[in-house]
Design a protein around this motif. Structure first.
Motif, mmCIF file in Angstrom:
data_model
loop_
_atom_site.group_PDB
_atom_site.id
_atom_site.type_symbol
_atom_site.label_atom_id
_atom_site.label_comp_id
_atom_site.label_asym_id
_atom_site.label_seq_id
_atom_site.Cartn_x
_atom_site.Cartn_y
_atom_site.Cartn_z
ATOM 1 N N ARG A 411 0.805 -1.223 0.000
ATOM 2 C CA ARG A 411 0.000 0.000 0.000
ATOM 3 C C ARG A 411 0.839 1.275 0.000
ATOM 4 O O ARG A 411 0.580 2.205 -0.756
ATOM 5 C CB ARG A 411 -0.937 0.003 1.210
ATOM 6 N N GLU A 412 1.850 1.331 0.854
ATOM 7 C CA GLU A 412 2.633 2.559 0.999
ATOM 8 C C GLU A 412 3.963 2.444 0.277
ATOM 9 O O GLU A 412 4.617 1.404 0.318
ATOM 10 C CB GLU A 412 2.880 2.851 2.485
ATOM 11 N N PRO A 413 4.414 3.520 -0.409
ATOM 12 C CA PRO A 413 5.745 3.512 -1.015
ATOM 13 C C PRO A 413 6.801 3.324 0.077
ATOM 14 O O PRO A 413 6.615 3.754 1.224
ATOM 15 C CB PRO A 413 5.862 4.889 -1.665
ATOM 16 N N ILE A 414 7.899 2.658 -0.244
ATOM 17 C CA ILE A 414 8.967 2.472 0.735
ATOM 18 C C ILE A 414 10.274 3.022 0.171
ATOM 19 O O ILE A 414 10.487 3.076 -1.050
ATOM 20 C CB ILE A 414 9.145 0.990 1.115
ATOM 21 N N GLU A 415 11.139 3.448 1.087
ATOM 22 C CA GLU A 415 12.428 3.980 0.662
ATOM 23 C C GLU A 415 13.362 2.822 0.330
ATOM 24 O O GLU A 415 13.443 1.823 1.062
ATOM 25 C CB GLU A 415 13.045 4.831 1.760
#
Length: 420
Positions: A411-415
């Motif tokens: 769901r969330e972009p990650i570094e």
């Protein structure tokens, strides 16, 4: 296993009472087979005990089939006064020499003869060169007995179904006596049964370690085989994949393709195994491995993370060396992409009622494979997650940020971080 312990076995075992010396020998063999003494130790002490029992045994030899990815058979030779003098592993890649084809073993196996006896009397014409050598060394009698374990597979080195080859020689004038043959005819089959019992478990362990890894094999053999039995572990996850394999698989002959893949996987797996990492799966042209973070101690976590990073470098160097060799002989090459991640995963039995897989599952497993898929887009052969970098801190100082990226199914972009 000491002599004192073995002799006292008949007093400890209510279902088998030894009434004479033969009974004591059988009781010891049963105990050794049940408790898992190493075959080489079983064989050595068996020969020693036969001599103490009055059997004038000069030489004993056994060859035991193995179900192993590298070894096809183990061979041991014992001599009176010298102990175990030969401990040989035969590899699948070994090509039998002329001595094998001229041996009584080859003759017996190819003609399905389970027992062969040859008195080694002076002046007699012997039909196998090795028996002439034994006679010249002062041996007077020889026989061989073969036991098929019923495992039902072809072993190319022994050219028969898996089992045990035994041979025995005496230097008593006139050869083995009737009493010695009476003892041996009863003791050797019991020895064979004990050897099979020991070999069966070791074979199972060898096969499990080959297909599911050392640590996982230990868990399975300890009885962790119930479906749904899983543990949560925190681990560094390593996912490595070869670029270009799918394209090459359409253009290269099958045998050459498998040989090429094996060579690459060798260079990828060896660095992981050398430092105790656990290879969970070979997935076609890829590898999934873990380095368990077994402690909350910060220094230990840093060391494990640094080990994982060092492994990726060694994997890359190994593949690079292989590529140089292959280019020199005009063979196709492949490059390697690697992803590192860290997270809590579930580790254990998953599957149907009758078919289980001992593996890791969880979001972190899916994420590490998605991270590896971005290597080409980021122009890097190693990409690590922000979770890995934050967990490993100093150990990940050589990695630089590539910004935040979306992963399929996350769901969330990650570094993400790459190695320069």
């Amino acid at each position: 296993m000491g002599i004192v312990d073995n002799v006292s076995f008949e007093n400890r075992c209510g279902h088998f009472r030894a009434d004479d010396e033969n009974g004591e020998l059988f009781a010891w063999l049963i105990d050794a087979g049940l408790t898992g003494t190493r075959v080489r130790d079983l064989f050595t002490e068996f020969c020693e005990r036969l001599n103490k029992r009055g059997v004038r045994l000069k030489r004993g030899n056994i060859a035991l089939s193995a179900i192993h990815p590298q070894v096809s058979a183990f061979m041991y030779t014992w001599r009176r006064g010298e102990g175990l003098v030969t401990n040989t592993n035969f590899l699948h890649s070994d090509i039998p020499g002329e001595g094998w084809f001229a041996s009584p073993f080859f003759f017996m196996l190819t003609n399905k003869i389970p027992f062969l006896h040859r008195p080694l009397t002076q002046g007699s014409e012997l039909d196998f060169p090795v028996l002439v050598e034994f006679r010249d060394e002062g041996m007077t009698d020889w026989f061989c007995q073969i036991f098929d374990f019923g495992w039902g597979f072809e072993n190319q080195s022994l050219e028969t179904s898996a089992g045990l080859i035994t041979s025995w020689a005496s230097d008593r004038p006139g050869g083995f006596t009737e009493e010695e043959f009476r003892i041996l005819s009863k003791a050797i089959p019991v020895f064979g049964l004990a050897a099979k019992g020991i070999a069966s478990f070791r074979t199972a362990r060898s096969m499990l370690e080959t297909y599911i890894g050392r640590d996982t094999a230990g868990k399975v053999l300890s009885g962790q085989v119930r479906r749904g039995s899983v543990d949560s572990i925190n681990a560094v996850l390593l996912y490595a994949d070869l670029k270009g394999f799918t394209t090459l698989s359409d253009t290269i002959e099958r045998v050459e393709l498998v040989e090429m893949l094996d060579s690459y996987l060798d260079h990828m797996a060896s660095p992981i195994e050398a430092v105790g990492g656990e290879i969970l799966k070979f997935m076609g042209d890829g590898i999934l491995a873990t380095f368990e973070l077994t402690t909350a101690d910060e220094r230990s976590v840093q060391e494990i993370c640094k080990t994982a990073l060092d492994v990726t470098e060694k994997m890359k160097e190994g593949v690079d060396r292989l590529n140089v060799k292959r280019r020199d002989i005009s063979k196709p090459t492949m490059e390697l992409d690697i992803a590192l991640h860290v997270g809590e995963v579930m580790y254990g039995n998953v599957g149907s009622e009758t078919r289980l897989d001992f593996t890791v599952i969880g979001p972190a497993v899916n994420e590490v494979s998605r991270i590896e898929a971005l290597c080409d887009d980021l122009g890097a052969n190693l990409v690590a997650s922000g979770d890995f970098v934050r967990t490993c801190a100093d150990a990940a100082a050589s990695l630089r940020s590539c910004g935040f990226h979306e992963l399929r199914g996350v769901r969330e972009p990650i570094e993400l971080f790459r190695r320069d």
